[in-house]
Design a protein around this motif. Structure first.
Motif, PDB file in Angstrom:
ATOM      1  N   GLU A  47      -8.044 106.598 129.534  1.00  0.00           N
ATOM      2  CA  GLU A  47      -6.997 106.677 130.627  1.00  0.00           C
ATOM      3  C   GLU A  47      -5.845 107.840 130.352  1.00  0.00           C
ATOM      4  N   THR A  49      -2.742 107.212 131.457  1.00  0.00           N
ATOM      5  CA  THR A  49      -1.398 106.473 131.385  1.00  0.00           C
ATOM      6  C   THR A  49      -1.557 105.026 130.385  1.00  0.00           C
ATOM      7  N   ALA A  80       0.238 101.498 129.982  1.00  0.00           N
ATOM      8  CA  ALA A  80       1.147 100.355 130.586  1.00  0.00           C
ATOM      9  C   ALA A  80       2.145  99.991 129.702  1.00  0.00           C
ATOM     10  N   TYR A 101       5.378  97.015 129.415  1.00  0.00           N
ATOM     11  CA  TYR A 101       5.496  95.897 129.918  1.00  0.00           C
ATOM     12  C   TYR A 101       7.046  95.635 130.137  1.00  0.00           C
ATOM     13  N   LYS A 115      -5.985  87.220 131.077  1.00  0.00           N
ATOM     14  CA  LYS A 115      -7.024  88.118 131.305  1.00  0.00           C
ATOM     15  C   LYS A 115      -8.041  87.514 130.235  1.00  0.00           C
ATOM     16  N   GLY A 135      -5.380  90.659 135.659  1.00  0.00           N
ATOM     17  CA  GLY A 135      -5.129  92.185 135.936  1.00  0.00           C
ATOM     18  C   GLY A 135      -4.116  92.489 137.000  1.00  0.00           C
ATOM     19  N   LEU A 136      -4.390  91.602 138.049  1.00  0.00           N
ATOM     20  CA  LEU A 136      -3.211  91.870 139.192  1.00  0.00           C
ATOM     21  C   LEU A 136      -1.691  91.959 138.692  1.00  0.00           C
ATOM     22  N   GLU A 183      -0.647  92.494 135.673  1.00  0.00           N
ATOM     23  CA  GLU A 183      -0.319  93.742 134.899  1.00  0.00           C
ATOM     24  C   GLU A 183      -0.176  94.787 135.807  1.00  0.00           C
ATOM     25  N   GLY A 184      -0.868  94.863 136.904  1.00  0.00           N
ATOM     26  CA  GLY A 184      -0.596  96.027 137.926  1.00  0.00           C
ATOM     27  C   GLY A 184       0.707  96.320 138.443  1.00  0.00           C
ATOM     28  N   LEU A 185       1.221  94.701 138.767  1.00  0.00           N
ATOM     29  CA  LEU A 185       2.550  94.417 139.220  1.00  0.00           C
ATOM     30  C   LEU A 185       3.693  94.700 138.304  1.00  0.00           C
ATOM     31  N   LYS A 236       4.685  99.096 134.028  1.00  0.00           N
ATOM     32  CA  LYS A 236       4.885 100.506 134.889  1.00  0.00           C
ATOM     33  C   LYS A 236       3.909 101.401 134.094  1.00  0.00           C
ATOM     34  N   GLN A 237       2.978 102.463 134.754  1.00  0.00           N
ATOM     35  CA  GLN A 237       2.100 103.026 134.178  1.00  0.00           C
ATOM     36  C   GLN A 237       2.882 104.355 133.668  1.00  0.00           C
TER      37      GLN A 237
END
Length: 110
Positions: A32, A34, A36, A38, A51, A62-63, A65-67, A70-71
């Motif tokens: 990876e 980046t 994450a 939180y 998850k 998973g969704l 986490e994406g929302l 921040k990466q």
């Protein structure tokens, strides 16, 4: 007089080395680029639990986490505000998210 100068210089050098050694950075894993970050530890725990459920709960985790997370770029310097066995509350010190505070899992901070 000479001994006091040597002692003062030793303290200054020691302090500089101590400050240089206290820097923490975000560390990405598994190829990876980046990490994450939180909003807080509770959000991290909830998303990890979702998850682990697999199926629909895993997809929602998973969704989420994406929302929610921040990466932030790998090797970004951070200041640790506090830590526990799960991770650290950090402040990002450089880059696009400079000044942002959030939670990072323990294995993503070094």
């Amino acid at each position: 007089m000479r001994i006091s100068t040597v002692v003062i210089c030793a303290f200054v050098i020691g302090g500089a080395l101590a400050l240089a050694g206290c820097g923490h950075k975000l560390v990405a894993h598994n190829g990876e680029s980046t990490v994450a970050v939180y909003p807080d530890e509770d959000t991290f725990v909830k998303l990890v639990d979702l998850k682990k459920q697999g199926g629909v709960g895993g997809m929602i985790g998973g969704l989420g986490e994406g929302l929610a997370a921040k990466q932030v770029d790998n090797n970004t310097p951070v200041r640790i505000i506090r830590s526990d066995e799960k991770g650290s509350q950090v402040e990002v010190l450089d880059g696009a998210f400079k000044g942002m505070q959030g939670f990072v899992p323990q294995d993503n901070v070094h």
